[in-house]
Design a protein around this motif. Sequence first.
Motif, short mmCIF file in Angstrom:
data_model
loop_
_atom_site.label_atom_id
_atom_site.label_comp_id
_atom_site.label_asym_id
_atom_site.label_seq_id
_atom_site.Cartn_x
_atom_site.Cartn_y
_atom_site.Cartn_z
N LEU A 99 8.38 -5.07 -2.78
CA LEU A 99 8.45 -3.71 -2.01
C LEU A 99 8.02 -2.44 -2.98
O LEU A 99 8.45 -2.58 -4.16
N VAL A 100 7.26 -1.64 -2.43
CA VAL A 100 6.74 -0.52 -3.29
C VAL A 100 7.70 0.57 -3.10
O VAL A 100 8.41 0.64 -2.10
N THR A 101 7.88 1.43 -4.19
CA THR A 101 8.76 2.23 -3.98
C THR A 101 8.52 3.47 -3.03
O THR A 101 7.32 3.88 -2.76
N ASP A 102 9.77 3.64 -2.38
CA ASP A 102 9.66 4.83 -1.41
C ASP A 102 9.37 6.08 -2.05
O ASP A 102 10.25 6.79 -2.83
N TYR A 103 8.30 6.98 -2.03
CA TYR A 103 8.01 8.10 -2.63
C TYR A 103 8.51 9.31 -2.07
O TYR A 103 8.53 10.44 -2.68
N GLY A 104 9.20 9.17 -0.99
CA GLY A 104 9.81 10.30 -0.36
C GLY A 104 9.23 10.87 0.53
O GLY A 104 9.65 12.02 1.05
N ILE A 105 7.99 10.75 0.72
CA ILE A 105 7.10 11.54 1.50
C ILE A 105 6.07 10.62 2.36
O ILE A 105 5.86 9.47 1.89
N PRO A 106 6.07 10.85 3.52
CA PRO A 106 5.24 10.14 4.34
C PRO A 106 3.82 10.02 4.02
O PRO A 106 3.38 10.96 3.51
N PRO A 107 3.24 8.82 3.84
CA PRO A 107 1.68 8.65 3.64
C PRO A 107 0.84 9.53 4.70
O PRO A 107 1.23 9.78 5.78
N PRO A 108 -0.11 10.19 4.23
CA PRO A 108 -0.95 10.98 5.23
C PRO A 108 -1.63 10.06 6.32
O PRO A 108 -1.70 8.73 6.41
N GLU A 109 -2.02 10.51 7.51
CA GLU A 109 -2.40 9.84 8.53
C GLU A 109 -3.63 9.30 8.13
O GLU A 109 -4.20 8.04 8.72
N GLU A 110 -4.69 9.79 7.33
CA GLU A 110 -5.97 9.05 6.86
C GLU A 110 -6.04 9.51 5.22
O GLU A 110 -5.67 10.49 4.97
N PHE A 111 -6.65 8.58 4.79
CA PHE A 111 -6.97 8.82 3.43
C PHE A 111 -8.37 7.81 3.26
O PHE A 111 -8.36 6.50 3.39
N ASP A 112 -9.23 8.57 2.74
CA ASP A 112 -10.61 7.91 2.49
C ASP A 112 -11.24 8.65 1.25
O ASP A 112 -11.74 9.37 0.91
N PRO A 113 -11.02 7.68 0.17
CA PRO A 113 -11.34 8.02 -1.19
C PRO A 113 -12.64 8.21 -1.64
O PRO A 113 -13.18 8.72 -2.50
N ARG A 114 -13.55 7.64 -0.70
CA ARG A 114 -14.94 7.88 -0.93
C ARG A 114 -15.39 9.32 -0.63
O ARG A 114 -16.34 9.65 -1.15
N PHE A 115 -14.39 10.07 0.08
CA PHE A 115 -14.97 11.45 0.31
C PHE A 115 -13.91 12.66 -0.41
O PHE A 115 -13.74 13.44 -0.01
N ASP A 116 -13.21 12.06 -1.33
CA ASP A 116 -12.19 12.69 -2.28
C ASP A 116 -12.92 12.73 -3.64
O ASP A 116 -13.03 11.87 -4.43
N GLU A 117 -12.97 14.21 -3.95
CA GLU A 117 -13.85 14.42 -5.24
C GLU A 117 -12.82 13.82 -6.54
O GLU A 117 -13.13 13.72 -7.57
N THR A 118 -11.66 13.50 -6.30
CA THR A 118 -10.83 13.18 -7.48
C THR A 118 -10.54 11.65 -7.46
O THR A 118 -10.14 11.17 -8.48
N ARG A 119 -11.31 11.02 -6.70
CA ARG A 119 -11.44 9.43 -6.67
C ARG A 119 -12.75 8.88 -6.91
O ARG A 119 -13.74 9.53 -6.65
N ILE A 120 -12.88 7.75 -7.48
CA ILE A 120 -14.01 7.12 -7.79
C ILE A 120 -13.95 5.77 -7.04
O ILE A 120 -13.34 5.03 -7.60
N VAL A 121 -14.79 5.46 -6.32
CA VAL A 121 -14.74 4.25 -5.62
C VAL A 121 -16.01 3.17 -6.02
O VAL A 121 -17.12 3.70 -5.94
N SER A 122 -15.75 1.85 -6.38
CA SER A 122 -16.85 1.09 -6.83
C SER A 122 -17.89 0.91 -5.61
O SER A 122 -17.40 0.82 -4.72
N PRO A 123 -19.16 0.74 -6.20
CA PRO A 123 -20.32 0.53 -5.06
C PRO A 123 -20.21 -0.86 -4.33
O PRO A 123 -19.70 -1.77 -5.03
#
Length: 634
Positions: A48-72
């Motif tokens: 089981l993954v740790t419950d971080y105490g906050i709900p995850p966002p409704e959407e998350f797309d790292p391809r359009f997040d400047e702080t993330r790098i996604v392999s081609p």
Amino acid sequence: MCVKKEGKNAEITCEENDCLENLKKKNVHSVGTKDPVEWLSSVQEPLLVTDYGIPPPEEFDPRFDETRIVSPIRNQGQCGSSWAVSVADVISDRLSLQMNSNITLSAQQFIDCIDEEPQCAPGNPADAWNYATIAKLMSEERYPWTGLNDQCQVSTRQCQDENCHLNKLYSVNNVVHLSSHHVDLMYEILFKGSVQATMRVGKDFTLYNSGIYKCPKNSSSIGYHSVRIVGWSETDDGEQFWIAANSWGTEWGENGYFKIAKGINECDIESYVLAANVRKIQTDEIETPIAEFDKTFDNNKNNITNNYCSQLFDYKNCCDGLDGNCSVQYENKFCYCDNMCSNEPGHPFECCPDYKTHCERDDALTNPSVIIPQSSEDNVPSVLTKIRLMETQPFIKFMEFKSQVDDKNLPEEYIIPEKYLPQITGKWADESWAVTAVDVVSNRLSMKHLLDQPVVISAQQLVSCSKIFRLTEGQPKDAWIFMEQHNMVDDDCYPWTGDSNKCEFYIKENYLVRCQQSSILQRPKLYQIGRAYRVPDNENDIMNEIINFGSVQATMQVYQDFMNYKNGIYNQPKDAEFIGFLSVTIIGWGEESNEKFWIAANSWGTSWGENGYFKIARGINACGIENYVIGVEV
């Protein structure tokens, strides 16, 4: 160039008009993953993954997040290698996130070095992950894609300069089969990076163009396929979906990606999800494609007697026993630099051309043994014990220095809490590199987690099981490299014997272990050690390291009179005979009559020194004790 249209129903398109040209082509795509029934049991049970105490966002797309790098997106072509490509890409994504740098690992290395099928046949994701825990993974640049199953093109040589820490080699640990609950998977992806998922696919999946894919009820399955889940979203109507990367090129699907229903285990995509912790390896070895070695040897054919064992080992310091790491490529085969080799006709392990001149040594050249008494106080017979010191100074240039916080309010005296002090017994001093390393790890783990019952990591596991990975007698670097790359057990599971015997301990499937004094397989506590690092060679930095994180390993010069130390503050003698190097554990400091000193634990038993401990002058690098100080992340 990919762009995203507005709105939750938006699709990813390209500025060119031929992004979906694959619909006009009759490409045959390979799936390439074996049935999970065949391999899932070899991966640790769902966590089981740790419950971080906050709900995850409704959407998350790292391809359009400047702080993330996604392999081609890759194109595996006709090679049934999704099991390998998806593992390489997941590790790449996680490394890029962790190191804030664009890292793309070689998928070809997995295919060549694991796959035994001649035609890039479907493979086993668990094999790929398990390989990643023991191998040194190379970048795509160093080991490029061919799409063919070929000979494993990896060789190893020793790095001998201060730039060793720049080697770009990577590994993983703690491979897990994740919980199939979609919220747990969302947390894992959000905080650690993409995950590998294995799903059932039908013929219609090869023709996917856009939209949210669902397994057709009446379509027959063509097999299993491994993909990379990178994010999630939902439509304006509230229909939730995963965003996943395929390995069939950018002309397939939505520029190489697809959407698939989330939260309902569509096509079993949430049942077989694997991931691991990732890290850059610190090592004194350079992992190099064999082709680069071929060029080196071709350029030196006129000087072959100086180019084989001599490139791996110091003079007269080759391997004692048969070891694959003691081999060098020579005329399209391998030659060996250990005392099991022979040039007799038909012998399978041929000696290298320079073996005799470079490796064979007279016993008189080795470091002489030193004899010290042992006492029955250590529960050992009152006999003379031979001590072999390290012959050469530690090679730790490949380790990075850790920056220190300058605390000007350090106390005049300090010692780590008594219950976390090293357990001094009659441990053999020629294994001081191992004993002191596990003492530091044990101390730091216990202090970090405020354990009432301190953990004692097995020194015997380190001594016996690292033998096949080291080229010479033990050095501090061997301890830290081994512990960073292998799970460790405690002393109860693998107790100390003092013998440098063969490794009789293996972590089996599902992390089951047969401990030394047990006849059954069990799942003991496994400890994963982080990065070891150098502590700057000045007293304030070393004091800061000890008071904030715990004891440190130091390696010092040993002189003949040190063998007879009983008490007081030891200092480097002017005329005493130098006899070798010794690793010790610095546990604190103090001051007497304006003379500053370190408090250190030796590994020669409680009858030596002050119940096994000694004091040595501080701040003047006595016996070089401040030159080679190592800490570790736990």
